[in-house]
Design a protein around this motif. Structure first.
Motif, PDB file in Angstrom:
ATOM      1  N   SER A 127      13.874  33.964  39.976  1.00 24.43           N
ATOM      2  CA  SER A 127      12.935  32.970  40.498  1.00 24.43           C
ATOM      3  C   SER A 127      11.965  33.639  41.459  1.00 24.43           C
ATOM      4  O   SER A 127      12.273  34.673  42.063  1.00 24.43           O
ATOM      5  CB  SER A 127      13.693  31.850  41.227  1.00 24.43           C
ATOM      6  OG  SER A 127      12.799  30.868  41.735  1.00 24.43           O
ATOM      7  N   THR A 128      10.806  33.034  41.586  1.00 29.04           N
ATOM      8  CA  THR A 128       9.945  33.351  42.717  1.00 29.04           C
ATOM      9  C   THR A 128      10.395  32.506  43.899  1.00 29.04           C
ATOM     10  O   THR A 128      11.290  31.663  43.775  1.00 29.04           O
ATOM     11  CB  THR A 128       8.476  33.054  42.382  1.00 29.04           C
ATOM     12  OG1 THR A 128       8.358  31.658  42.079  1.00 29.04           O
ATOM     13  CG2 THR A 128       8.000  33.876  41.206  1.00 29.04           C
ATOM     14  N   LEU A 129       9.763  32.724  45.045  1.00 30.31           N
ATOM     15  CA  LEU A 129      10.147  31.967  46.238  1.00 30.31           C
ATOM     16  C   LEU A 129       9.448  30.623  46.355  1.00 30.31           C
ATOM     17  O   LEU A 129       9.663  29.914  47.333  1.00 30.31           O
ATOM     18  CB  LEU A 129       9.857  32.795  47.499  1.00 30.31           C
ATOM     19  CG  LEU A 129      11.010  33.654  48.013  1.00 30.31           C
ATOM     20  CD1 LEU A 129      10.569  34.440  49.238  1.00 30.31           C
ATOM     21  CD2 LEU A 129      12.237  32.819  48.329  1.00 30.31           C
ATOM     22  N   CYS A 130       8.622  30.233  45.385  1.00 32.12           N
ATOM     23  CA  CYS A 130       7.943  28.942  45.499  1.00 32.12           C
ATOM     24  C   CYS A 130       8.936  27.809  45.254  1.00 32.12           C
ATOM     25  O   CYS A 130       9.883  27.936  44.460  1.00 32.12           O
ATOM     26  CB  CYS A 130       6.746  28.851  44.559  1.00 32.12           C
ATOM     27  SG  CYS A 130       7.144  28.615  42.837  1.00 32.12           S
ATOM     28  N   ALA A 131       8.724  26.686  45.949  1.00 36.72           N
ATOM     29  CA  ALA A 131       9.679  25.578  45.915  1.00 36.72           C
ATOM     30  C   ALA A 131       9.918  25.023  44.514  1.00 36.72           C
ATOM     31  O   ALA A 131      11.067  24.778  44.135  1.00 36.72           O
ATOM     32  CB  ALA A 131       9.224  24.473  46.866  1.00 36.72           C
ATOM     33  N   THR A 159       8.406  39.429  45.999  1.00 36.45           N
ATOM     34  CA  THR A 159       8.734  39.320  47.418  1.00 36.45           C
ATOM     35  C   THR A 159       9.684  40.442  47.808  1.00 36.45           C
ATOM     36  O   THR A 159      10.366  41.008  46.947  1.00 36.45           O
ATOM     37  CB  THR A 159       9.393  37.965  47.736  1.00 36.45           C
ATOM     38  OG1 THR A 159       9.624  37.862  49.144  1.00 36.45           O
ATOM     39  CG2 THR A 159      10.730  37.811  47.013  1.00 36.45           C
ATOM     40  N   ARG A 160       9.728  40.734  49.098  1.00 39.46           N
ATOM     41  CA  ARG A 160      10.740  41.638  49.637  1.00 39.46           C
ATOM     42  C   ARG A 160      11.778  40.863  50.443  1.00 39.46           C
ATOM     43  O   ARG A 160      12.722  41.454  50.971  1.00 39.46           O
ATOM     44  CB  ARG A 160      10.086  42.704  50.531  1.00 39.46           C
ATOM     45  CG  ARG A 160       9.179  43.669  49.767  1.00 39.46           C
ATOM     46  CD  ARG A 160       8.599  44.727  50.689  1.00 39.46           C
ATOM     47  NE  ARG A 160       7.674  45.613  49.998  1.00 39.46           N
ATOM     48  CZ  ARG A 160       8.039  46.722  49.360  1.00 39.46           C
ATOM     49  NH1 ARG A 160       9.307  47.078  49.340  1.00 39.46           N
ATOM     50  NH2 ARG A 160       7.140  47.493  48.750  1.00 39.46           N
ATOM     51  N   ALA A 161      11.619  39.558  50.516  1.00 41.22           N
ATOM     52  CA  ALA A 161      12.503  38.717  51.325  1.00 41.22           C
ATOM     53  C   ALA A 161      13.750  38.310  50.542  1.00 41.22           C
ATOM     54  O   ALA A 161      13.771  38.347  49.312  1.00 41.22           O
ATOM     55  CB  ALA A 161      11.757  37.472  51.787  1.00 41.22           C
ATOM     56  N   SER A 162      14.785  37.924  51.271  1.00 47.10           N
ATOM     57  CA  SER A 162      16.005  37.387  50.654  1.00 47.10           C
ATOM     58  C   SER A 162      16.583  36.295  51.556  1.00 47.10           C
ATOM     59  O   SER A 162      17.621  36.475  52.192  1.00 47.10           O
ATOM     60  CB  SER A 162      17.037  38.491  50.424  1.00 47.10           C
ATOM     61  OG  SER A 162      17.282  39.209  51.624  1.00 47.10           O
ATOM     62  N   PRO A 163      15.914  35.149  51.632  1.00 41.69           N
ATOM     63  CA  PRO A 163      16.303  34.101  52.583  1.00 41.69           C
ATOM     64  C   PRO A 163      17.690  33.532  52.305  1.00 41.69           C
ATOM     65  O   PRO A 163      18.080  33.307  51.150  1.00 41.69           O
ATOM     66  CB  PRO A 163      15.222  33.020  52.367  1.00 41.69           C
ATOM     67  CG  PRO A 163      14.099  33.714  51.672  1.00 41.69           C
ATOM     68  CD  PRO A 163      14.731  34.786  50.856  1.00 41.69           C
TER      69      PRO A 163
END
Length: 207
Positions: A127-131, A159-163
């Motif tokens: 997935s991408t990070l979009c809602a 992304t480089r994030a991993s929330p």
């Protein structure tokens, strides 16, 4: 058999199939089970045929095409539209073969997406990070659990994030974050490094 699944098209499922397949040290078959968006052969640079459908009548090694840049990876492009029976039978034979397989699933939570999940041992979400993409990925995760192909991780793309919130929403850990890159994505060193790390820390344990 590992299913690569997601709630929306265009989030990076096919890139993840190839990125993980080529990063693994072990031989693997990468198969496209998405006749609506048959991208695997084009991304890998192989012929459109023979397709996954050929596996219902032939052994996997006979019809799978070698990856142009990685002799350990063989490829089965997507069947033609309208050949649902062939998809089901071929996935069943692929799952029962002695080949390690990674399958590019149709997006969403409909019958086409369910077919490979019924045969898979586990699911890797993309997935991408979009809602909206995450909400749809949550539906796919629920379907995968129902079909006994539980999600074992999620790959976040662009992304480089991993929330932590993604882990909570999908009920599985973020196992890779693949940074944005210009196409072809797998020519980008940072993207390739993300898939190598995924393969090293995660891939061979679930194949």
């Amino acid at each position: 058999m590992l299913a690569i699944a997601g709630g929306k098209g265009g989030v990076g499922k096919t890139t993840t199939v190839l990125g993980l397949s080529t990063a693994l040290d072990a031989p693997v078959v990468a198969a496209d089970a998405d006749p609506d968006m048959p991208d695997l052969h084009a991304l890998a640079g192989v012929d459109r045929t023979p397709t996954l459908a050929a596996v219902r009548e032939h052994d996997v090694p006979t019809v799978a095409q070698p990856h142009p840049d990685d002799s350990a990876v063989t490829l089965l492009p997507a069947p033609r539209l309208g050949d649902a029976d062939a998809v089901d039978q071929s996935l069943d034979r692929l799952a029962r073969s002695d080949r390690r397989a990674i399958v590019d699933c149709p997006a969403g939570a409909g019958p086409d997406a369910a077919a490979p999940l019924r045969r898979a041992d586990a699911t890797l979400l993309v997935s991408t990070l979009c809602a909206p993409a995450l909400r749809d990925a949550a539906k796919t995760a629920a379907m995968a659990r129902t079909l006994d192909a539980p999600p074992v991780g999620v790959v976040l793309t662009r992304t480089r994030a991993s929330p932590e919130a993604v882990t909570e929403l999908l009920g599985c850990p973020v196992v890779a974050s693949v940074p944005s890159a210009e196409p072809p994505i797998l020519d980008d060193e940072a993207a390739r490094a993300a898939y190598r790390q995924l393969a090293t820390s995660f891939g061979e344990d679930i194949l």
